[in-house]
Design a protein around this motif. Structure first.
Motif, PDB file in Angstrom:
ATOM      1  N   VAL A  16      33.759  21.217  -4.780  1.00  0.00           N
ATOM      2  CA  VAL A  16      32.869  21.928  -3.640  1.00  0.00           C
ATOM      3  C   VAL A  16      31.734  20.979  -3.768  1.00  0.00           C
ATOM      4  O   VAL A  16      30.963  20.946  -5.038  1.00  0.00           O
ATOM      5  CB  VAL A  16      32.837  23.563  -4.126  1.00  0.00           C
ATOM      6  N   SER A  17      31.122  20.660  -2.599  1.00  0.00           N
ATOM      7  CA  SER A  17      29.749  20.061  -2.907  1.00  0.00           C
ATOM      8  C   SER A  17      29.299  19.944  -1.239  1.00  0.00           C
ATOM      9  O   SER A  17      29.823  20.592  -0.497  1.00  0.00           O
ATOM     10  CB  SER A  17      30.179  18.470  -3.163  1.00  0.00           C
ATOM     11  N   HIS A  18      28.204  19.077  -1.288  1.00  0.00           N
ATOM     12  CA  HIS A  18      27.809  18.966   0.349  1.00  0.00           C
ATOM     13  C   HIS A  18      28.239  18.035   1.006  1.00  0.00           C
ATOM     14  O   HIS A  18      29.176  17.165   0.326  1.00  0.00           O
ATOM     15  CB  HIS A  18      26.157  18.579   0.044  1.00  0.00           C
ATOM     16  N   GLY A  19      28.223  17.831   2.334  1.00  0.00           N
ATOM     17  CA  GLY A  19      29.118  17.039   3.169  1.00  0.00           C
ATOM     18  C   GLY A  19      28.755  15.482   2.777  1.00  0.00           C
ATOM     19  O   GLY A  19      29.790  14.616   2.694  1.00  0.00           O
TER      20      GLY A  19
ATOM     21  N   THR B  10      27.945  14.086  -0.103  1.00  0.00           N
ATOM     22  CA  THR B  10      28.610  13.625  -1.090  1.00  0.00           C
ATOM     23  C   THR B  10      30.041  13.476  -0.941  1.00  0.00           C
ATOM     24  O   THR B  10      30.803  12.928  -1.617  1.00  0.00           O
ATOM     25  CB  THR B  10      28.308  14.736  -2.349  1.00  0.00           C
ATOM     26  N   ILE B  11      30.576  14.675  -0.340  1.00  0.00           N
ATOM     27  CA  ILE B  11      32.101  14.502  -0.130  1.00  0.00           C
ATOM     28  C   ILE B  11      32.479  13.338   0.622  1.00  0.00           C
ATOM     29  O   ILE B  11      33.472  12.717   0.384  1.00  0.00           O
ATOM     30  CB  ILE B  11      32.330  15.990   0.705  1.00  0.00           C
ATOM     31  N   ARG B  12      31.773  12.965   1.634  1.00  0.00           N
ATOM     32  CA  ARG B  12      31.999  11.848   2.641  1.00  0.00           C
ATOM     33  C   ARG B  12      32.039  10.590   1.658  1.00  0.00           C
ATOM     34  O   ARG B  12      32.854   9.540   1.717  1.00  0.00           O
ATOM     35  CB  ARG B  12      31.020  11.728   3.546  1.00  0.00           C
ATOM     36  N   THR B  13      30.844  10.494   0.857  1.00  0.00           N
ATOM     37  CA  THR B  13      30.622   9.304  -0.180  1.00  0.00           C
ATOM     38  C   THR B  13      31.887   9.223  -1.148  1.00  0.00           C
ATOM     39  O   THR B  13      32.482   8.314  -1.252  1.00  0.00           O
ATOM     40  CB  THR B  13      29.539   9.519  -0.862  1.00  0.00           C
ATOM     41  N   THR B  14      32.299  10.503  -1.750  1.00  0.00           N
ATOM     42  CA  THR B  14      33.603  10.463  -2.724  1.00  0.00           C
ATOM     43  C   THR B  14      34.935   9.875  -1.821  1.00  0.00           C
ATOM     44  O   THR B  14      35.453   9.287  -2.495  1.00  0.00           O
ATOM     45  CB  THR B  14      33.499  11.664  -3.165  1.00  0.00           C
ATOM     46  N   ILE B  15      35.033  10.557  -0.865  1.00  0.00           N
ATOM     47  CA  ILE B  15      36.425  10.249  -0.176  1.00  0.00           C
ATOM     48  C   ILE B  15      36.341   8.598   0.336  1.00  0.00           C
ATOM     49  O   ILE B  15      37.383   7.939   0.076  1.00  0.00           O
ATOM     50  CB  ILE B  15      36.358  10.926   1.295  1.00  0.00           C
TER      51      ILE B  15
ATOM     52  N   SER C  28      34.241  23.715   5.881  1.00  0.00           N
ATOM     53  CA  SER C  28      35.228  22.890   6.294  1.00  0.00           C
ATOM     54  C   SER C  28      35.394  22.249   5.038  1.00  0.00           C
ATOM     55  O   SER C  28      34.863  22.083   4.011  1.00  0.00           O
ATOM     56  CB  SER C  28      34.991  22.187   7.287  1.00  0.00           C
ATOM     57  N   TRP C  29      36.830  21.498   5.150  1.00  0.00           N
ATOM     58  CA  TRP C  29      37.338  21.010   4.016  1.00  0.00           C
ATOM     59  C   TRP C  29      38.127  19.665   4.421  1.00  0.00           C
ATOM     60  O   TRP C  29      38.574  19.434   5.398  1.00  0.00           O
ATOM     61  CB  TRP C  29      38.136  21.855   3.025  1.00  0.00           C
ATOM     62  N   SER C  30      38.283  18.782   3.279  1.00  0.00           N
ATOM     63  CA  SER C  30      39.171  17.702   3.546  1.00  0.00           C
ATOM     64  C   SER C  30      40.326  17.716   2.505  1.00  0.00           C
ATOM     65  O   SER C  30      40.392  18.325   1.542  1.00  0.00           O
ATOM     66  CB  SER C  30      38.389  16.595   3.537  1.00  0.00           C
ATOM     67  N   VAL C  31      41.391  17.285   2.836  1.00  0.00           N
ATOM     68  CA  VAL C  31      42.649  17.136   1.863  1.00  0.00           C
ATOM     69  C   VAL C  31      43.107  15.869   1.599  1.00  0.00           C
ATOM     70  O   VAL C  31      43.205  15.005   2.489  1.00  0.00           O
ATOM     71  CB  VAL C  31      43.601  18.105   2.390  1.00  0.00           C
ATOM     72  N   LEU C  32      43.025  15.305   0.433  1.00  0.00           N
ATOM     73  CA  LEU C  32      43.410  13.970  -0.074  1.00  0.00           C
ATOM     74  C   LEU C  32      44.837  14.291  -0.755  1.00  0.00           C
ATOM     75  O   LEU C  32      44.899  15.241  -1.582  1.00  0.00           O
ATOM     76  CB  LEU C  32      42.441  13.310  -0.870  1.00  0.00           C
ATOM     77  N   GLY C  33      45.634  13.057  -0.764  1.00  0.00           N
ATOM     78  CA  GLY C  33      46.755  13.166  -1.566  1.00  0.00           C
ATOM     79  C   GLY C  33      46.863  11.818  -2.269  1.00  0.00           C
ATOM     80  O   GLY C  33      46.532  10.974  -1.663  1.00  0.00           O
ATOM     81  N   GLU C  34      47.454  11.779  -3.169  1.00  0.00           N
ATOM     82  CA  GLU C  34      47.663  10.465  -4.048  1.00  0.00           C
ATOM     83  C   GLU C  34      49.123   9.911  -3.697  1.00  0.00           C
ATOM     84  O   GLU C  34      50.336  10.555  -3.958  1.00  0.00           O
ATOM     85  CB  GLU C  34      47.537  10.636  -5.479  1.00  0.00           C
TER      86      GLU C  34
END
Length: 78
Positions: A17-20, A22-27, A48-54
């Motif tokens: 959970v973070s600010h948008g 920071t999330i965009r940078t991490t993604i 809202s959220w994003s889902v990543l998979g490895e």
């Protein structure tokens, strides 16, 4: 974040959970995008959220800026 993801059991889920921004940078970093392409991911709306998979070739963006949970699919056996 990656050190926590590495400790997950197979099929496990990590919620971050973070600010948008920071999330965009991490993604962007997880996907291996150059910094000038991070803006192309678009903003993340409130709650809202994003889902990543490895996958076999690294991280994949499965959903971005999602805001509703999928409806369950009911089969004949439900």
């Amino acid at each position: 974040m990656l050190r926590h993801a590495d400790k997950l059991p197979d099929g496990g889920t990590l919620v971050v959970v973070s600010h948008g921004g920071t999330i965009r940078t991490t993604i962007g970093r997880l996907l291996g995008l150059e910094a000038h392409h991070w803006e192309g991911l678009g903003g993340l709306s409130n709650c809202s959220w994003s889902v990543l998979g490895e996958g076999a070739r690294g991280w994949r963006l499965l959903e971005h800026n999602a805001g509703t949970l999928p409806e369950p699919v009911l089969g004949d056996d439900d």
